[in-house]
Design an enzyme around this catalytic site. Structure first.
Site, PDB file in Angstrom:
ATOM      1  N   LYS A 146      -4.855   3.158  -3.296  1.00  0.00           N
ATOM      2  CA  LYS A 146      -4.257   2.507  -2.134  1.00  0.00           C
ATOM      3  C   LYS A 146      -5.233   2.466  -0.951  1.00  0.00           C
ATOM      4  O   LYS A 146      -5.229   1.508  -0.168  1.00  0.00           O
ATOM      5  CB  LYS A 146      -2.960   3.208  -1.743  1.00  0.00           C
ATOM      6  N   SER A 192       0.844  -1.191   0.000  1.00  0.00           N
ATOM      7  CA  SER A 192       0.000   0.000   0.000  1.00  0.00           C
ATOM      8  C   SER A 192       0.884   1.249   0.000  1.00  0.00           C
ATOM      9  O   SER A 192       1.980   1.253  -0.566  1.00  0.00           O
ATOM     10  CB  SER A 192      -0.938  -0.033   1.212  1.00  0.00           C
ATOM     11  N   TYR A 198      -3.657   8.002  -7.171  1.00  0.00           N
ATOM     12  CA  TYR A 198      -2.813   7.011  -6.492  1.00  0.00           C
ATOM     13  C   TYR A 198      -3.303   6.745  -5.075  1.00  0.00           C
ATOM     14  O   TYR A 198      -3.486   5.586  -4.667  1.00  0.00           O
ATOM     15  CB  TYR A 198      -1.375   7.519  -6.472  1.00  0.00           C
TER      16      TYR A 198
END
Length: 249
Positions: free
Chosen positions: A152, A134, A148
């Site tokens: 995650k 992660s 992004y």
């Protein structure tokens, strides 16, 4: 008995560090990456334990090929370590291109969903492990990292959902910290104008020699793939150096 591990994003950076740690522990590593040359280099040095599969994680056939290979050659899958990922697009949300976001989600999240969905039946048999790479960006907001960070954050939730639904499979999501990888080079050299003041943080980490080496979080991710267990951390999102992970350092 050697563990049978499927690893994505295995050709460089954290993924390569994970692969080397797994090989040092005599694991059988089925390694997925787009870079065939890098994979073949490892394969030539560890021909009995390292098995390269060249392909893109967004192609469902790639994970199926890896799992099928593991079952045919070793009869089982013990661990799935999901490390492949990209940072792009690095753009403010006012400038977002939804198609770029979709590509980021395809690589960072939907490929993970596909991989775990296909592999879970085999991991149930071995009471295996799923380890996901992660990011601190999943819980911290950085300018222009909306895509992004969102992928995650979704990954963290997925890890918890798997732990809830599959009690015999250990699952965890790990933030590896700020690591000296190609991604950091891109952040410093390509994305400064989009990140505003957040860009300075990453420049200062390099200047002050505070970037981690890939082997630091890589060893933790590998060790979790080999022996991760315990209700206290199952399904959790943790930093690689959390006190809860001391035994995996």
């Amino acid at each position: 008995m050697s563990s049978v591990v499927i690893l994505t994003g295995a050709s460089r950076g954290i993924g390569l560090a994970i692969a080397k740690q797994l090989l040092a522990k005599s694991a059988k590593v089925i390694a997925i990456a787009r870079s065939g040359a890098a994979l073949e280099e490892n394969a030539s040095s560890s021909p009995d334990n390292f098995f390269p599969i060249v392909g893109d994680v967004t192609d469902p056939a790639v994970i199926r090929k890896a799992v099928d290979f593991a079952i045919e050659k070793f009869g089982r899958v013990d661990s799935l370590i999901l490390n492949a990922g990209v940072l792009e697009p690095v753009k403010k949300i006012a400038d977002a291109d939804v198609n770029e976001w979709k590509k980021c989600f395809d690589i960072n999240f939907f490929s993970v969903v596909d991989a775990v969905s296909y592999t879970i039946p085999f991991l149930r048999k071995t009471k295996g492990r799923i380890v996901m790479t992660s990011s601190g960006a999943s819980v911290t907001n950085y300018t222009a990292w909306g895509a992004y960070g969102s992928t995650k954050a979704a990954m963290n939730h997925l890890a918890g959902s798997i732990a809830n639904e599959e009690p015999d499979i250990f699952t965890i999501s790990i933030a590896p910290g700020v690591v000296a990888t190609d991604m950091q080079v891109k952040i410093r050299e390509q994305f400064g104008q989009d990140m505003d003041s957040d860009h300075r943080k990453f420049m200062d980490l390099l200047k002050n020699k505070k970037l981690l080496e890939p082997e630091q979080p890589g060893s933790v991710l590998a060790n979790l793939g080999l022996t991760g267990s315990g209700e206290q951390i199952n399904g959790k999102y943790l930093r690689w150096d959390s006190d809860l992970l001391k035994e995996y350092l």
